[in-house]
Design a protein around this motif. Structure first.
Motif, PDB file in Angstrom:
ATOM      1  N   GLY A  44      -8.358   0.938   2.092  1.00 51.89           N
ATOM      2  CA  GLY A  44      -8.621   0.573   0.706  1.00 51.89           C
ATOM      3  C   GLY A  44      -7.533  -0.273   0.077  1.00 51.89           C
ATOM      4  O   GLY A  44      -6.750  -0.935   0.749  1.00 51.89           O
ATOM      5  N   THR A  45      -7.513  -0.271  -1.239  1.00 51.80           N
ATOM      6  CA  THR A  45      -6.438  -0.952  -1.951  1.00 51.80           C
ATOM      7  C   THR A  45      -5.242   0.000  -1.983  1.00 51.80           C
ATOM      8  O   THR A  45      -4.422  -0.005  -1.104  1.00 51.80           O
ATOM      9  N   PHE A  46      -5.111   0.891  -2.932  1.00 55.77           N
ATOM     10  CA  PHE A  46      -4.115   1.957  -2.879  1.00 55.77           C
ATOM     11  C   PHE A  46      -4.423   2.972  -3.970  1.00 55.77           C
ATOM     12  O   PHE A  46      -5.080   2.675  -4.964  1.00 55.77           O
ATOM     13  N   ARG A  47      -3.919   4.177  -3.746  1.00 54.98           N
ATOM     14  CA  ARG A  47      -4.013   5.221  -4.761  1.00 54.98           C
ATOM     15  C   ARG A  47      -2.745   5.159  -5.608  1.00 54.98           C
ATOM     16  O   ARG A  47      -1.629   5.188  -5.088  1.00 54.98           O
ATOM     17  N   GLN A  48      -2.920   5.044  -6.911  1.00 55.35           N
ATOM     18  CA  GLN A  48      -1.792   4.885  -7.825  1.00 55.35           C
ATOM     19  C   GLN A  48      -1.294   6.241  -8.313  1.00 55.35           C
ATOM     20  O   GLN A  48      -2.077   7.108  -8.698  1.00 55.35           O
ATOM     21  N   HIS A  49       0.035   6.400  -8.300  1.00 56.66           N
ATOM     22  CA  HIS A  49       0.650   7.562  -8.942  1.00 56.66           C
ATOM     23  C   HIS A  49       1.719   7.077  -9.903  1.00 56.66           C
ATOM     24  O   HIS A  49       2.531   6.204  -9.564  1.00 56.66           O
ATOM     25  N   LEU A  50       1.723   7.611 -11.108  1.00 58.14           N
ATOM     26  CA  LEU A  50       2.712   7.272 -12.126  1.00 58.14           C
ATOM     27  C   LEU A  50       3.510   8.523 -12.466  1.00 58.14           C
ATOM     28  O   LEU A  50       2.937   9.572 -12.772  1.00 58.14           O
ATOM     29  N   ARG A 119      -6.633  -4.130  15.526  1.00 55.38           N
ATOM     30  CA  ARG A 119      -7.533  -3.099  15.003  1.00 55.38           C
ATOM     31  C   ARG A 119      -7.269  -2.819  13.530  1.00 55.38           C
ATOM     32  O   ARG A 119      -8.157  -2.361  12.808  1.00 55.38           O
ATOM     33  N   ALA A 120      -6.051  -3.122  13.077  1.00 59.19           N
ATOM     34  CA  ALA A 120      -5.691  -2.859  11.680  1.00 59.19           C
ATOM     35  C   ALA A 120      -5.970  -4.034  10.751  1.00 59.19           C
ATOM     36  O   ALA A 120      -5.704  -3.940   9.549  1.00 59.19           O
ATOM     37  N   LEU A 121      -6.541  -5.123  11.275  1.00 58.12           N
ATOM     38  CA  LEU A 121      -6.705  -6.325  10.455  1.00 58.12           C
ATOM     39  C   LEU A 121      -7.655  -6.113   9.280  1.00 58.12           C
ATOM     40  O   LEU A 121      -7.542  -6.813   8.268  1.00 58.12           O
ATOM     41  N   THR A 122      -8.585  -5.204   9.399  1.00 61.31           N
ATOM     42  CA  THR A 122      -9.533  -4.975   8.303  1.00 61.31           C
ATOM     43  C   THR A 122      -9.225  -3.676   7.564  1.00 61.31           C
ATOM     44  O   THR A 122     -10.097  -3.094   6.922  1.00 61.31           O
ATOM     45  N   ASP A 123      -7.960  -3.249   7.619  1.00 55.44           N
ATOM     46  CA  ASP A 123      -7.578  -1.983   6.984  1.00 55.44           C
ATOM     47  C   ASP A 123      -7.239  -2.123   5.506  1.00 55.44           C
ATOM     48  O   ASP A 123      -7.746  -1.384   4.672  1.00 55.44           O
ATOM     49  N   SER A 124      -6.322  -3.042   5.170  1.00 58.28           N
ATOM     50  CA  SER A 124      -5.700  -3.049   3.841  1.00 58.28           C
ATOM     51  C   SER A 124      -6.113  -4.269   3.036  1.00 58.28           C
ATOM     52  O   SER A 124      -6.011  -5.403   3.520  1.00 58.28           O
ATOM     53  N   LEU A 125      -6.544  -4.029   1.817  1.00 60.08           N
ATOM     54  CA  LEU A 125      -6.912  -5.110   0.910  1.00 60.08           C
ATOM     55  C   LEU A 125      -5.641  -5.710   0.298  1.00 60.08           C
ATOM     56  O   LEU A 125      -4.861  -4.994  -0.339  1.00 60.08           O
ATOM     57  N   TYR A 126      -5.459  -7.030   0.497  1.00 64.53           N
ATOM     58  CA  TYR A 126      -4.294  -7.754  -0.048  1.00 64.53           C
ATOM     59  C   TYR A 126      -2.978  -7.136   0.400  1.00 64.53           C
ATOM     60  O   TYR A 126      -2.008  -7.106  -0.347  1.00 64.53           O
ATOM     61  N   GLY A 127      -2.948  -6.638   1.620  1.00 67.51           N
ATOM     62  CA  GLY A 127      -1.720  -6.066   2.145  1.00 67.51           C
ATOM     63  C   GLY A 127      -1.135  -6.938   3.240  1.00 67.51           C
ATOM     64  O   GLY A 127      -1.692  -7.975   3.615  1.00 67.51           O
ATOM     65  N   GLY A 128       0.016  -6.522   3.764  1.00 69.88           N
ATOM     66  CA  GLY A 128       0.600  -7.196   4.901  1.00 69.88           C
ATOM     67  C   GLY A 128       1.297  -8.498   4.563  1.00 69.88           C
ATOM     68  O   GLY A 128       1.426  -8.886   3.403  1.00 69.88           O
ATOM     69  N   ASP A 129       1.735  -9.191   5.615  1.00 68.78           N
ATOM     70  CA  ASP A 129       2.484 -10.435   5.463  1.00 68.78           C
ATOM     71  C   ASP A 129       1.563 -11.639   5.565  1.00 68.78           C
ATOM     72  O   ASP A 129       0.331 -11.506   5.572  1.00 68.78           O
ATOM     73  N   TYR A 132      -0.831 -11.571   8.531  1.00 65.18           N
ATOM     74  CA  TYR A 132      -1.905 -10.595   8.346  1.00 65.18           C
ATOM     75  C   TYR A 132      -2.954 -11.148   7.396  1.00 65.18           C
ATOM     76  O   TYR A 132      -4.169 -11.049   7.648  1.00 65.18           O
ATOM     77  N   ARG A 133      -2.501 -11.757   6.321  1.00 71.52           N
ATOM     78  CA  ARG A 133      -3.430 -12.278   5.311  1.00 71.52           C
ATOM     79  C   ARG A 133      -4.299 -13.393   5.895  1.00 71.52           C
ATOM     80  O   ARG A 133      -5.526 -13.391   5.711  1.00 71.52           O
ATOM     81  N   LEU A 134      -3.679 -14.343   6.602  1.00 73.52           N
ATOM     82  CA  LEU A 134      -4.463 -15.428   7.175  1.00 73.52           C
ATOM     83  C   LEU A 134      -5.405 -14.918   8.261  1.00 73.52           C
ATOM     84  O   LEU A 134      -6.548 -15.380   8.369  1.00 73.52           O
ATOM     85  N   SER A 135      -4.949 -13.948   9.036  1.00 71.53           N
ATOM     86  CA  SER A 135      -5.825 -13.371  10.067  1.00 71.53           C
ATOM     87  C   SER A 135      -7.036 -12.700   9.426  1.00 71.53           C
ATOM     88  O   SER A 135      -8.167 -12.810   9.929  1.00 71.53           O
ATOM     89  N   GLY A 388      -4.516   0.702 -15.611  1.00 68.71           N
ATOM     90  CA  GLY A 388      -4.395  -0.503 -14.792  1.00 68.71           C
ATOM     91  C   GLY A 388      -3.326  -0.331 -13.738  1.00 68.71           C
ATOM     92  O   GLY A 388      -2.290   0.289 -13.974  1.00 68.71           O
ATOM     93  N   LYS A 389      -3.594  -0.901 -12.555  1.00 71.20           N
ATOM     94  CA  LYS A 389      -2.651  -0.858 -11.445  1.00 71.20           C
ATOM     95  C   LYS A 389      -1.859  -2.162 -11.370  1.00 71.20           C
ATOM     96  O   LYS A 389      -2.388  -3.229 -11.679  1.00 71.20           O
ATOM     97  N   ALA A 390      -0.615  -2.057 -10.932  1.00 77.29           N
ATOM     98  CA  ALA A 390       0.173  -3.237 -10.599  1.00 77.29           C
ATOM     99  C   ALA A 390       0.156  -3.409  -9.087  1.00 77.29           C
ATOM    100  O   ALA A 390       0.188  -2.423  -8.335  1.00 77.29           O
ATOM    101  N   HIS A 391       0.090  -4.664  -8.625  1.00 78.45           N
ATOM    102  CA  HIS A 391       0.180  -4.911  -7.183  1.00 78.45           C
ATOM    103  C   HIS A 391       1.488  -4.318  -6.676  1.00 78.45           C
ATOM    104  O   HIS A 391       2.522  -4.375  -7.361  1.00 78.45           O
ATOM    105  N   PRO A 392       1.483  -3.715  -5.478  1.00 79.49           N
ATOM    106  CA  PRO A 392       2.704  -3.079  -4.973  1.00 79.49           C
ATOM    107  C   PRO A 392       3.939  -3.981  -4.968  1.00 79.49           C
ATOM    108  O   PRO A 392       5.065  -3.482  -5.073  1.00 79.49           O
TER     109      PRO A 392
END
Length: 571
Positions: A44-50, A119-129, A132-135, A388-392
């Protein structure tokens, strides 16, 4: 790259994904022959904790696709870094009001034959370097076209590239056009690119530079195959890979997502004809239960024809107010359960919920806490709820959340302020429906559209907003809501002066107009609530938006030209 299908399915980050989901829901309601492609995003995207000071931490939002999706049989392969990566697809069915289904295919690289990193290429939304993003974008664009073919979708008339993330689909389409041709023939390559361009539509969603993916020529050459690099160079020349530029040069119809955004885009990309199709929201998804019941009683076909919401002008304002009280009560109960603050039902409640990032200026209203205290001390209680969430990696966005927490502590006992964590579709509807006024304070002209105010209007909640994005079109002063400042305020002020000007304009509008209207002239305030539905919700919906795409972007060019000559229609 992201689609909001249901609140518990974490395949979306914010407004772009929610808009995509609303588009598909309206397509199903309208019975359109349309399919969608995205990635499964297993983490997913991420679970936010404040924490108590508003410091955000993130954890993966892990989910199991098998519990909600249908695994399909076909497998396809894409080349990434000179090796094949195998993909499968899961299907989600978006069902319309009359039973028509729009399939959504969610691509998944988590297959046994792939290397662990792949196998992890479709794991994280807007994550990685960068790699990863271009892949991921190879998987979405090239893999998406190949999966459509494997699933039998061979007669597609239009490919709609929703933001630059999907731009590499054009390379897969060019590859199809070149089947059986000499791959080194420049003329045939040029003809193939022209044929693909006639079938592609591109919507750009942001004037903010961070929203446009760019990769160095070296990074692109490492990830893309040699054949695809030749295609990229034929379209862009020997330059870095800018996916927005690739999509702009590969589509026959390009649009921004509001009239003002279209103007901004034409300045950003002066060599490309860019039109505008203003965004909308899906009314049955975003109307609170009390308003759904209200509309069901008075407007028979509002679910399949949201434009009929203009008929709300015949509903007594008192009925609208009762529905609003139900929605507000749900919000107050949520705040009092989830936040360390006590909200009151009869206090004027201002809502602000969107991605936490610098240009949206979520903390602007706290520029002068003493001024807020003075507003609330005049016998007119005032309370604010934020989410609202902030990007990590967005430290400025995270700082805004902390600034709101600090302001809440400073104002405690005088002005109530709550910040709710875990912003998602479900919380978004509660917030948009339950506030008395919806606040929006972006730095103009950086708000491409903004759809949260449209969701609020659907629930009779007027906006108090900087004149930018959709509000340029929806704003009728004192009729559908209120402006902060004026349209066309000078944008070349130093940032501190600009923020001070806008904050003062916000305080003045609250003090002189909005609070007196709410507390001293409730009849007028309820008329404004009704107007927000009748004038804004009846137009700013994804049914109208999709019909405009059908007319402007999805037709054959000769037919489009004939209709344009006959009716002189422009976005």
């Amino acid at each position: 790259m992201e689609v909001a299908l249901e609140s518990p399915i974490p395949t979306y980050s914010g407004g772009l994904g929610v808009l995509a989901g609303d588009t598909l829901r309206s397509a199903a309601d309208l019975g359109l022959q349309l399919v969608a492609v995205t990635l499964v995003h297993r983490r997913g995207t991420f679970r936010q904790h404040l924490d108590a000071n508003g410091r955000q931490t993130e954890a993966p939002e892990v989910w199991e696709p098998r519990e909600r999706l249908e695994l399909l049989e076909p497998r396809v392969r894409v080349e990434i870094e000179r090796r094949d990566v195998e993909l499968c697809a899961w299907r989600y069915r978006v069902r319309g009001v009359h039973g028509h289904e729009v399939p959504v295919y969610l691509l998944d690289a988590n297959l046994p034959d792939n290397r662990p990193g792949d196998r992890a290429l479709t794991d994280s939304l807007y994550g990685g370097d960068e790699r990863y993003r271009l892949s991921q974008e190879v998987v979405l664009g090239v893999g998406g076209v190949r999966m459509l073919r494997a699933l039998g979708h061979r007669d597609v008339d239009r490919f709609h590239l929703n933001e630059g993330h999907a731009a590499l689909a054009v390379l897969a389409l060019v590859e199809e056009e070149l089947a059986g041709c000499d791959p080194g023939d420049a003329r045939e390559l040029e003809q193939a690119i022209g044929a693909v361009r006639s079938r592609c539509v591109f919507t750009t969603h942001t004037p903010v530079s961070a929203g446009h993916d760019r990769f160095s020529a070296e990074a692109a050459a490492r990830v893309l195959s040699r054949a695809r690099m030749r295609q990229v160079e034929a379209i862009l020349g020997p330059a870095d890979l800018n996916l927005t530029d690739l999509a702009l040069r590969s589509a026959s119809f390009v649009n921004g997502v509001a009239m003002r955004h279209g103007e901004v885009c034409r300045k950003m990309f002066p060599d490309v004809p860019i039109r505008s199709v203003t965004n909308g929201v899906h009314p049955p998804t975003w109307a609170a239960p009390a308003f759904q019941s209200l509309f069901d009683r008075h407007i028979e076909h509002w679910r399949e024809d949201p434009m009929s919401l203009r008929e709300v002008v015949s509903i007594p304002c008192q009925e609208i107010w009762r529905a609003h009280e139900d929605a507000k009560r749900e919000l107050i109960e949520t705040v009092n359960r989830e936040a360390p603050v006590r909200f009151e039902l009869d206090a004027f409640t201002i809502g602000f919920a969107r991605r936490a990032t610098a240009y949206k200026r979520s903390s602007l209203v706290f520029a002068d806490p003493a001024r807020l205290e003075a507003l609330a001390s005049s016998g007119r209680p005032l309370q604010f709820v934020f989410a609202g969430k902030a990007h990590p990696h967005d430290e400025e966005g995270k700082g805004l959340i902390q600034a709101i927490f600090a302001a809440a502590a400073q104002l405690r006992g005088r002005v109530s302020v709550a910040y709710l964590q875990g912003y998602d579709m479900a919380l978004g509807r509660t917030l948009c429906a339950g506030c008395d006024v919806w606040l929006n304070t972006p730095i103009a002209p950086l708000e491409a559209s903004g759809t949260s105010g449209m969701k609020a209007a659907l629930n009779g909640v007027p906006s108090l907003s900087i004149v930018d994005g959709w509000w340029v079109e929806g704003w009728v002063e004192g009729v559908t809501g209120w402006a902060v400042g004026g349209d066309g305020d000078p944008a070349d002020l130093p940032p501190a002066q600009r923020d001070q000007r806008d904050a003062q304009a916000l305080y003045e509008k609250l003090e002189s107009t909005v609070l007196p209207c709410y507390y001293d002239d409730p009849t007028r305030f309820r008329q404004i609530m009704r107007n927000a539905i009748a004038l804004n919700a009846s137009f700013f919906n994804t049914h109208r938006m999709l019909l405009q795409y059908l007319y402007d972007a999805y037709r054959d060019a000769p037919q489009a030209e004939a209709l344009d000559d006959a009716y002189r229609v422009d976005s």
